[in-house]
Design an enzyme around this catalytic site. Structure first.
Site, mmCIF file in Angstrom:
data_model
loop_
_atom_site.group_PDB
_atom_site.id
_atom_site.type_symbol
_atom_site.label_atom_id
_atom_site.label_comp_id
_atom_site.label_asym_id
_atom_site.label_seq_id
_atom_site.Cartn_x
_atom_site.Cartn_y
_atom_site.Cartn_z
ATOM 1 N N ASN A 87 38.550 28.240 -8.527
ATOM 2 C CA ASN A 87 38.991 27.191 -7.933
ATOM 3 C C ASN A 87 39.172 26.121 -8.835
ATOM 4 O O ASN A 87 39.997 25.005 -8.488
ATOM 5 C CB ASN A 87 38.430 26.634 -6.570
ATOM 6 C CG ASN A 87 36.872 26.515 -6.584
ATOM 7 O OD1 ASN A 87 36.304 27.079 -7.534
ATOM 8 N ND2 ASN A 87 36.555 25.678 -5.967
ATOM 9 N N ARG A 124 0.767 -1.077 -0.014
ATOM 10 C CA ARG A 124 0.067 -0.111 -0.047
ATOM 11 C C ARG A 124 0.803 1.347 0.192
ATOM 12 O O ARG A 124 0.429 2.305 -0.322
ATOM 13 C CB ARG A 124 -1.002 0.024 1.147
ATOM 14 C CG ARG A 124 -2.139 -0.867 1.014
ATOM 15 C CD ARG A 124 -3.058 -0.851 2.147
ATOM 16 N NE ARG A 124 -2.655 -1.713 3.412
ATOM 17 C CZ ARG A 124 -3.333 -1.750 4.466
ATOM 18 N NH1 ARG A 124 -4.208 -1.099 4.746
ATOM 19 N NH2 ARG A 124 -2.866 -2.540 5.341
#
Length: 485
Positions: free
Chosen positions: A392, A18
């Protein structure tokens, strides 16, 4: 303390169709923890000598998750014979043959049941020398649950399933929760006799009560009024409702520990979070994972912290942060984004529209506005100017930027890593730093400004800018002759 006479068997073999999910039901999360994780935690708090979890559906995946959360757990596998009775048999077979104590049976999809309630059930079982003790609960609407039938004296008589109950029995509001305490000897004697002669073709654990009762064994049902404690999860609706209730209870707990929660309805706190006294949580705050908040901090509004550490008296508002450390008295936000391994030192500042990643901002240092700081170390007492970018990444590798102590960098700088800015250095506005700056130096990369007069009027005729420039030039000429119009 470990109780050598106590074992816990957790039933976690169900498929949970379910839920309509690729994730096994017991691994759906509530309060940041899989459902079965809450049950394992209860077993640990009880101090059981042995904890067995019975698995079946996606057993490898469920077993791996259990081992990660509670590696001392014994995993038992249920075979193709369905039913809770068969699951309990598998759990019993996994226990040492000489174990003769009590066995607590819990369900892997009942997350709110706490150790105090189970401990109360266990104490009653031992005190009254029962062979079986079951936990019941009183529901306003018991539809769908097995009913606990009592005799005229109020003692336990039987469990009747909804489909088998008479009209009179269906009026009973006391239901069987599926939480039991068995004496090990009684379980070993009774479980092999359970059959599958029923509509579902399953071995029902509830049939054990019928057998023990028929043998004259002592059974007791102990009822509670707090039905949330035995709420099972069968679908997403129940998961959501139970998660809200769990969060409500956790917030109330922290309020009683000295935490101010301004809007409990919009605040989420997960199980692994720790919060100090006099912390204020403003609306829209989410504290997740192993986040710790020290005393006096103010968090929110609209802030999500995942696995973060926040120091005393820090202020964090409108911020998203993960795996980061924010020091005492530091300020972060609004609209800051701290990616993993960001560290803000004591009295530091991360300001508006700043993103950090794998970087340390030293004590008293500031990155106030509109910046990206990645793979960077900033020393103490430095100020990084607005609009600064650490470049970077070269397309293949990440490189590190180091900013020293008491550095002042200008607005709109780009630090092309790897690069080091020495202690006490300054940079001018618009500087692109491609090589190291010595301590105390001023770095500038400024080309001489060149003004091309009349360019707008000549190249953008008819535009508002050209018209404004023409009017300005006309006014300037008139002013030079003293004939202002």
């Amino acid at each position: 303390m470990t109780d050598p006479q106590l074992a816990v068997v957790i039933l976690a073999a169900g498929q949970g169709t379910r839920m309509k999910s690729r994730t096994p039901k017991v691994l759906h999360r509530l309060g940041g923890v899989p459902l079965v994780g809450h049950v394992l935690h209860t077993a640990q708090e009880l101090g059981a000598q042995h904890t067995v979890t019975v698995v079946r559906h996606e057993r490898e995946r469920v077993s791996a998750a259990i081992m990660e959360m509670a590696p001392e757990t014994i995993i038992a596998e249920q075979d193709d014979i369905p039913g809770t009775g068969r699951a309990m048999e598998a759990g019993l077979e996994a226990l040492p043959n000489d174990f003769e104590g009590q066995i607590v049976v819990l369900s892997g999809d009942v997350p709110l049941l706490d150790a105090a309630t189970v401990g109360m059930l266990l104490d009653a079982h031992r005190t009254n020398q029962n062979e079986l003790t079951l936990l019941s609960a009183f529901y306003d609407d018991p539809t769908g649950f097995g009913r606990v039938v009592r005799d005229d004296a109020g003692a336990f008589d039987s469990i009747v399933e909804q489909k088998d109950a008479s009209e009179e029995q269906r009026k009973i509001t006391e239901i069987n929760s599926g939480v039991y305490v068995f004496d090990a000897a009684a379980a070993r004697r009774v479980l092999p006799s359970l059959g599958t002669d029923n509509a579902q073709g399953e071995k029902y654990l509830t049939d054990a009560a019928h057998v023990i009762r028929g043998e004259g064994g002592r059974i007791e049902a102990i009822g509670i009024d707090d039905t949330w404690l035995v709420q099972g999860i069968n679908d997403r609706v129940q998961l959501g409702e139970t998660a809200l209730e769990y969060n409500r209870r956790l917030i109330r707990y922290w309020q009683r520990q000295g935490v101010t929660v301004h809007d409990p309805a919009s605040t989420i706190i997960e199980r692994g979070v720790s919060i100090g006294q006099d912390v204020e949580l403003l609306p829209g705050t989410q504290l997740r994972g192993a986040t710790t908040i020290a005393a006096g901090a103010i968090i929110g509004p609209d802030t999500t912290l995942v696995d973060c550490e926040v120091g005393e008296d820090a202020v964090v508002k409108r911020t998203d942060a993960t795996l980061s450390v924010i020091g005492a008295r530091a300020t972060v936000g609004p609209w800051s984004y701290l990616r993993p391994n960001s560290i803000v030192g004591e009295d530091g500042k991360i300001g508006t529209f700043v993103e950090t990643k794998n970087s340390t901002i030293g004590n008293g240092s500031k990155v106030p506005h509109l910046s990206y700081i990645g793979d960077t170390t900033v020393g103490e007492g430095s100020n990084v100017g607005a609009g600064t970018i650490t470049a970077n990444y070269d397309g293949v590798n990440k490189h590190k930027t180091t900013v020293g102590n008491h550095v002042r960098t200008g607005s709109h700088n780009v630090f092309v890593a790897p690069v080091t800015i020495g202690d006490g250095a300054y940079t001018g506005a618009g500087t692109t730093v491609r090589k190291d700056i010595p301590a105390g130096a001023l770095a500038i990369t400024v080309a001489q400004q060149r003004n091309i007069e009349g360019w707008v009027v000549e190249n953008r005729p008819g535009t508002a800018a050209a018209e404004a420039a023409a009017r300005a030039e006309e006014g300037h000429t008139d002013a030079g002759t003293g004939n202002l119009s």
